[in-house]
Write a protein that holds these residues in place. Structure first.
Motif, mmCIF file in Angstrom:
data_model
loop_
_atom_site.group_PDB
_atom_site.id
_atom_site.type_symbol
_atom_site.label_atom_id
_atom_site.label_comp_id
_atom_site.label_asym_id
_atom_site.label_seq_id
_atom_site.Cartn_x
_atom_site.Cartn_y
_atom_site.Cartn_z
ATOM 1 N N ILE A 15 -46.736 -48.107 -83.818
ATOM 2 C CA ILE A 15 -47.138 -49.061 -84.900
ATOM 3 C C ILE A 15 -46.916 -48.694 -86.094
ATOM 4 C CG2 ILE A 15 -49.307 -49.698 -85.984
ATOM 5 C CD1 ILE A 15 -50.540 -49.642 -83.136
ATOM 6 N N LEU A 16 -46.193 -49.460 -86.850
ATOM 7 C CA LEU A 16 -45.480 -48.873 -88.305
ATOM 8 C C LEU A 16 -46.358 -49.417 -89.508
ATOM 9 C CD1 LEU A 16 -41.927 -49.832 -87.231
ATOM 10 C CD2 LEU A 16 -43.060 -47.675 -87.000
ATOM 11 N N ALA A 17 -47.462 -50.176 -89.190
ATOM 12 C CA ALA A 17 -48.288 -50.513 -90.460
ATOM 13 C C ALA A 17 -49.671 -50.477 -90.043
ATOM 14 C CB ALA A 17 -48.125 -51.979 -90.731
ATOM 15 N N SER A 18 -50.671 -50.118 -91.175
ATOM 16 C CA SER A 18 -51.965 -50.069 -91.081
ATOM 17 C C SER A 18 -52.695 -50.977 -91.785
ATOM 18 C CB SER A 18 -52.309 -48.478 -91.514
ATOM 19 O OG SER A 18 -51.746 -47.437 -90.963
ATOM 20 N N THR A 19 -54.054 -51.026 -91.214
ATOM 21 C CA THR A 19 -54.858 -52.059 -92.011
ATOM 22 C C THR A 19 -54.896 -51.441 -93.563
ATOM 23 O OG1 THR A 19 -56.154 -52.228 -89.953
ATOM 24 C CG2 THR A 19 -57.331 -52.769 -92.164
ATOM 25 N N GLY A 20 -54.874 -52.473 -94.112
ATOM 26 C CA GLY A 20 -54.599 -52.410 -95.626
ATOM 27 C C GLY A 20 -53.461 -52.358 -96.545
ATOM 28 N N ILE A 24 -43.581 -54.402 -88.291
ATOM 29 C CA ILE A 24 -44.918 -53.706 -88.248
ATOM 30 C C ILE A 24 -45.339 -53.041 -87.043
ATOM 31 C CG2 ILE A 24 -45.883 -55.518 -90.104
ATOM 32 C CD1 ILE A 24 -47.437 -56.824 -87.281
ATOM 33 N N LEU A 25 -44.627 -53.618 -85.856
ATOM 34 C CA LEU A 25 -45.004 -52.660 -84.673
ATOM 35 C C LEU A 25 -43.803 -52.963 -83.766
ATOM 36 C CD1 LEU A 25 -45.889 -54.320 -82.013
ATOM 37 C CD2 LEU A 25 -48.085 -54.457 -83.564
ATOM 38 N N SER A 60 -45.765 -62.435 -95.895
ATOM 39 C CA SER A 60 -46.197 -61.418 -96.913
ATOM 40 C C SER A 60 -47.788 -61.328 -97.097
ATOM 41 C CB SER A 60 -45.577 -61.717 -98.530
ATOM 42 O OG SER A 60 -44.043 -61.636 -98.115
ATOM 43 N N GLY A 61 -48.284 -60.251 -97.506
ATOM 44 C CA GLY A 61 -49.768 -60.198 -97.526
ATOM 45 C C GLY A 61 -50.351 -58.825 -97.319
ATOM 46 N N LYS A 62 -51.542 -58.569 -97.060
ATOM 47 C CA LYS A 62 -52.138 -57.377 -96.626
ATOM 48 C C LYS A 62 -52.590 -57.413 -95.245
ATOM 49 C CE LYS A 62 -54.969 -55.500 -99.509
ATOM 50 N NZ LYS A 62 -56.004 -55.274 -100.544
ATOM 51 N N ILE A 63 -52.352 -56.318 -94.522
ATOM 52 C CA ILE A 63 -52.603 -56.318 -92.957
ATOM 53 C C ILE A 63 -54.123 -56.266 -93.091
ATOM 54 C CG2 ILE A 63 -52.883 -55.078 -91.053
ATOM 55 C CD1 ILE A 63 -50.023 -55.895 -91.236
ATOM 56 N N ALA A 64 -55.080 -57.228 -92.440
ATOM 57 C CA ALA A 64 -56.348 -57.399 -92.348
ATOM 58 C C ALA A 64 -56.867 -56.746 -91.024
ATOM 59 C CB ALA A 64 -56.932 -58.722 -92.277
ATOM 60 N N GLU A 65 -56.146 -56.617 -89.842
ATOM 61 C CA GLU A 65 -56.313 -55.884 -88.986
ATOM 62 C C GLU A 65 -55.299 -55.579 -87.997
ATOM 63 O OE1 GLU A 65 -59.865 -56.800 -85.300
ATOM 64 O OE2 GLU A 65 -59.441 -58.401 -86.474
ATOM 65 N N ALA A 79 -51.950 -58.706 -84.738
ATOM 66 C CA ALA A 79 -52.347 -58.527 -85.974
ATOM 67 C C ALA A 79 -52.685 -59.444 -86.890
ATOM 68 C CB ALA A 79 -51.454 -57.574 -87.038
ATOM 69 N N THR A 80 -53.471 -59.438 -87.887
ATOM 70 C CA THR A 80 -53.806 -60.723 -88.841
ATOM 71 C C THR A 80 -53.441 -60.133 -90.430
ATOM 72 O OG1 THR A 80 -56.047 -60.080 -89.087
ATOM 73 C CG2 THR A 80 -55.386 -61.780 -87.432
ATOM 74 N N LEU A 81 -53.056 -61.194 -90.968
ATOM 75 C CA LEU A 81 -52.743 -60.922 -92.549
ATOM 76 C C LEU A 81 -53.596 -61.668 -93.212
ATOM 77 C CD1 LEU A 81 -48.732 -61.565 -92.699
ATOM 78 C CD2 LEU A 81 -49.991 -59.429 -92.881
#
Length: 70
Positions: A15-20, A29-30, A46-51, A67-69
């Motif tokens: 997993i290469l991204a985290s929440t936020g 991202i993974l 594009s956006g912020k990782i929500a979960e 994941a969700t954005l």
């Protein structure tokens, strides 16, 4: 919210991204592993990782939400 879904069955390898985290469309991202191949999963927008809904080692099926954005 946008959902990032699995395009195939496999195991979550990394997993290469985290929440936020802020991500851009096309950013990996993974990584899934299937049949000894590593398959990058890219952000659908594009956006912020929500979960992040998975953990390393989880098995996922095609269509599962990873994941969700925001």
């Amino acid at each position: 919210m946008k959902e990032i879904v699995s395009s195939m069955a496999g195991t979550v390898f990394n997993i290469l991204a985290s929440t936020g985290d802020e991500v851009t469309e096309g950013q990996t991202i993974l990584v899934l592993e299937s049949m000894k191949m590593e398959i990058p999963v890219e952000s659908t927008g594009s956006g912020k990782i929500a979960e992040i809904r998975v953990a390393v080692g989880d098995f996922v099926n095609e269509g599962d939400v990873l994941a969700t954005l925001e």
